[in-house]
Enzyme design. Structure first.
Site, mmCIF file in Angstrom:
data_model
loop_
_atom_site.group_PDB
_atom_site.id
_atom_site.type_symbol
_atom_site.label_atom_id
_atom_site.label_comp_id
_atom_site.label_asym_id
_atom_site.label_seq_id
_atom_site.Cartn_x
_atom_site.Cartn_y
_atom_site.Cartn_z
ATOM 1 N N CYS A 111 0.889 -1.169 0.000
ATOM 2 C CA CYS A 111 0.000 0.000 0.000
ATOM 3 C C CYS A 111 0.919 1.209 0.000
ATOM 4 O O CYS A 111 1.499 1.543 1.035
ATOM 5 C CB CYS A 111 -0.913 0.002 1.219
ATOM 6 S SG CYS A 111 -1.862 1.538 1.376
ATOM 7 N N CYS A 114 -0.688 4.425 2.205
ATOM 8 C CA CYS A 114 -0.839 4.390 3.665
ATOM 9 C C CYS A 114 -0.440 3.009 4.183
ATOM 10 O O CYS A 114 0.747 2.685 4.137
ATOM 11 C CB CYS A 114 -2.222 4.826 4.119
ATOM 12 S SG CYS A 114 -3.653 4.023 3.371
ATOM 13 N N SER A 115 -1.393 2.208 4.643
ATOM 14 C CA SER A 115 -0.996 0.955 5.298
ATOM 15 C C SER A 115 -2.063 -0.125 5.138
ATOM 16 O O SER A 115 -2.206 -0.975 6.013
ATOM 17 C CB SER A 115 -0.747 1.222 6.785
ATOM 18 O OG SER A 115 -1.902 1.808 7.361
ATOM 19 N N CYS A 116 -2.830 -0.104 4.037
ATOM 20 C CA CYS A 116 -3.912 -1.065 3.833
ATOM 21 C C CYS A 116 -3.343 -2.489 3.816
ATOM 22 O O CYS A 116 -2.322 -2.750 3.174
ATOM 23 C CB CYS A 116 -4.653 -0.748 2.543
ATOM 24 S SG CYS A 116 -5.409 0.898 2.584
#
Lengths: 207, 224, 207, 224
Positions: A111, A114-116
């Site tokens: 991702c 962000c941090s998916c």
């Protein structure tokens, strides 16, 4: 003699763990007073992520797919429904898509924005998944990143990188290691690591 | 916005440091921060896209030097102060207090109905689909170019695909549109596609024998 | 309890002045031993930049241009040659270009990629010219940056931003303030500031 | 390379902090660093384009938190170690020594011929023109598009103009080409143009009533 003017940025970095802990206590104390949170809710949800969710769930789904050809077809066609059948699913995995590694194709998940991350099969992401090195390099230099995980997919293999930018959540079905004919699902699951479910490596080889 | 968070393809961040034994929570405060996300979202302090936009507004030096959950803290304070959940002075006062009294823990508190809500939320998640009466503009196999140009607000259209041409791999249905939902302009409803780009299209020779797939909302795409 | 893993980045920022000073002494001591540098060379060159070069030179050229219409034409046609005529020129200004502010056009100078700056007329650049805020914003939000310098060129004025990306060096000829008819060159020069030669403001108004 | 140094148009860096009374040198060590640049260049440690490329390779968090002349120090050490001017261990050892003995100053030293050289250099500068027998490809008024796509090595083709279309304002003659000169591939010789871009082309509505001029080397440009 020094008369250094304003720094390019202010503050000292990184901040200490003590400073952050104090700030979080301050936030929590206000939220508790406003009845927006309580310590039992924090204990409950954090214990779920500490004790229940994690890569062992993705490993279980993977082992089932290796073991049961029909489940594998189901998983690749509709990962969310297939996982629900084995009691896996929920938040941050409302719509999961499984990418099959083959002799010719190796998949990697990132991702960049962000941090998916697919929580129902992997739990919470490790820090490196969320930090700039991985996010910047996985889409541009996936082979270099895999090399840092000790893995080389082979020059002839096409590397497919999946950047999870929307609410779909991707994870990888690693290739079943050779020499595992006749193994049980439990034995197979023990070969499936978090890193292999993200496509950074293959599943472990039998010892 | 064209901020530091838009990291795909950027140089200089070094090797991926990946310890074998990373714990799920590195400090106790991380547990609290994790659960403050649903708590504050339920309290109406932000939606998911606003929360992400709040993190994007962290100053670049802070963004890349901070621990991960500090991003969450900063976004929570950003919206919490803006929307009256936190009083900035009071928050600072209490922070100093706990800094000076590090051994003082908060008293246990209980909110059984919230535990039940969290249980359901962890099991079922959220639904980001939003119906859309219009037909999708693109179909699998169509060639599309990502809208080029800068961004002022929140977007999930990263710099590394702007102006690049790829192929529609999958149409996923219509979803909440982050570009409006993060900016107080409504959830909207836009089709999301997985778009396939050749490595060469994105990175030139470096990209040989690689492909990048990324999910993009319909307004990001133009017919190629 | 804390078991924070590797930080996203290592080190503590910013570094202290003492640390930097020690490192520079170490470098200098090696370069002196190898006969690549000597303290008198450092003293000489740094004193030139401390005592001789600076915005007073750009102010002198500007005042001359306001005072002498022929010199102004020369300056706008070939700034390097015109400045040489009044003993201004040299390193980091081998090829200078002067941009004339008018009723309709206001010019601003930046170097987005590093810190290029017309040393012969301005001396060494201030830190803010070299730090990320100015470099990132001057090309995209020049009016916002000027506002932070207390200046508004007016909505109808076209703002032209010059990004010094090659070895050409740009600076601005500000508009001659009203109410300075009959002033001497010296009096005029006193109204010309560094910021006005970069286009962040106008020249000062007469008091 | 696509590093943090390529700042034009990036968000998040806050206001321009500009004190009225900034000194020319903020610390004594800045004087030494300034003069080490010509000293090390004359010693063959780097050329100007390599020196800039060395600064671009500073890790992003360091690049944006360091004082300006720290960039110079880092690039000098980068090339100084690579090219045998500095031994890394010896440099570290001496740094520790001076850190432990902060009052110890270096003894005065003298190099009159270097003072003379610097005098000439300050007065005359350097000459970056390089003759080119080929005709320039573009003329004033021509429409050009900046080559899009990423960069691996050094370049003066910033991200904010890549893929954008502008107009040739001035042809300046042919100069050293940074993209090869920084990479050990020779000085080359390429025409440099000032190219004019409308604010709208670069920034959309934000760019109304503004124009950006930037100097670009011929290989960066394609006919529009």
């Amino acid at each position: 003699m020094t008369t250094q003017g304003p720094h390019p940025v202010s503050g000292t970095f990184p901040r200490s763990d003590e400073e952050i802990a104090a700030r979080v206590k301050a936030m929590e104390s206000i939220l508790v007073e406003k009845d927006f949170i309580a310590s039992d809710a924090i204990d409950y949800m954090s214990s779920v992520f500490e004790n229940e969710l994690g890569p062992h769930l993705g490993a279980r789904a993977t082992a089932r797919a290796w073991f049961d050809p029909e489940f594998k077809l189901f998983l690749l066609a509709d990962a969310t429904a297939a996982c629900r059948e084995i009691d896996i699913g929920g938040i941050q995995g409302e719509e999961m898509i499984v990418l099959e590694n083959t002799e010719d194709v190796h998949n990697v998940v990132v991702c960049t924005l962000c941090s998916c991350y697919p929580w129902p099969v992997l739990g919470l992401p490790p820090n490196w998944y969320k930090y700039p090195a991985y996010r910047s390099r996985a889409v541009r230099d996936p082979r270099g990143v895999m090399a840092e995980f000790g893995f080389d997919p082979g020059d002839d293999v096409e590397v497919k990188v999946w950047d999870s930018s929307a609410e779909l959540r991707y994870w990888v079905l690693p290739r079943r290691p050779e020499g595992t004919e006749g193994w049980s699902e439990e034995e197979l699951a023990a070969l499936v690591t978090r890193d292999s479910l993200l496509g950074l490596t293959d599943a472990s080889a039998p010892e | 916005m064209d901020g530091i968070h838009d990291l795909g393809g950027r140089h200089g961040f070094g090797p991926v440091l990946h310890p074998d034994d990373e714990p799920i929570f590195h400090s106790d405060w991380e547990k609290t921060v994790l659960v403050m996300f649903p708590a504050m979202a339920m309290a109406g302090a932000f939606n998911l896209d606003e929360f992400r936009h709040g993190m994007e507004q962290i100053p670049p030096h802070d963004y890349i030097t901070a621990r991960y959950y500090e991003h969450w803290i900063d976004s929570m304070i950003h919206y919490g102060v803006e929307r009256g959940v936190f009083d900035a002075d009071e928050l600072e006062r209490r922070t100093q207090y706990y800094l000076n009294n590090p051994d003082e823990e908060l008293l246990p508190s209980s909110k059984p109905e919230m535990v039940e809500t969290l249980k359901g939320m962890i099991a079922s998640g959220d639904d980001y689909h939003r119906p859309n009466d219009l037909p999708a503009k693109f179909a699998t196999g169509d060639r599309v170019t990502v809208v080029d140009g800068p961004s002022l607000g929140h977007t999930r259209r990263p710099a590394y695909v702007r102006g690049r041409t790829g192929t529609i791999a999958t149409l996923h249905g219509s979803y909440v549109y982050p570009d409006t939902n993060a900016m107080g302009e409504g959830e909207g409803s836009e089709y999301v596609y997985t778009v396939e780009f050749s490595g060469e299209e994105l990175w030139g020779d470096e990209g040989a024998n690689s492909t990048v797939y990324i999910d993009l909302w319909e307004p990001y795409l133009l017919p190629a």
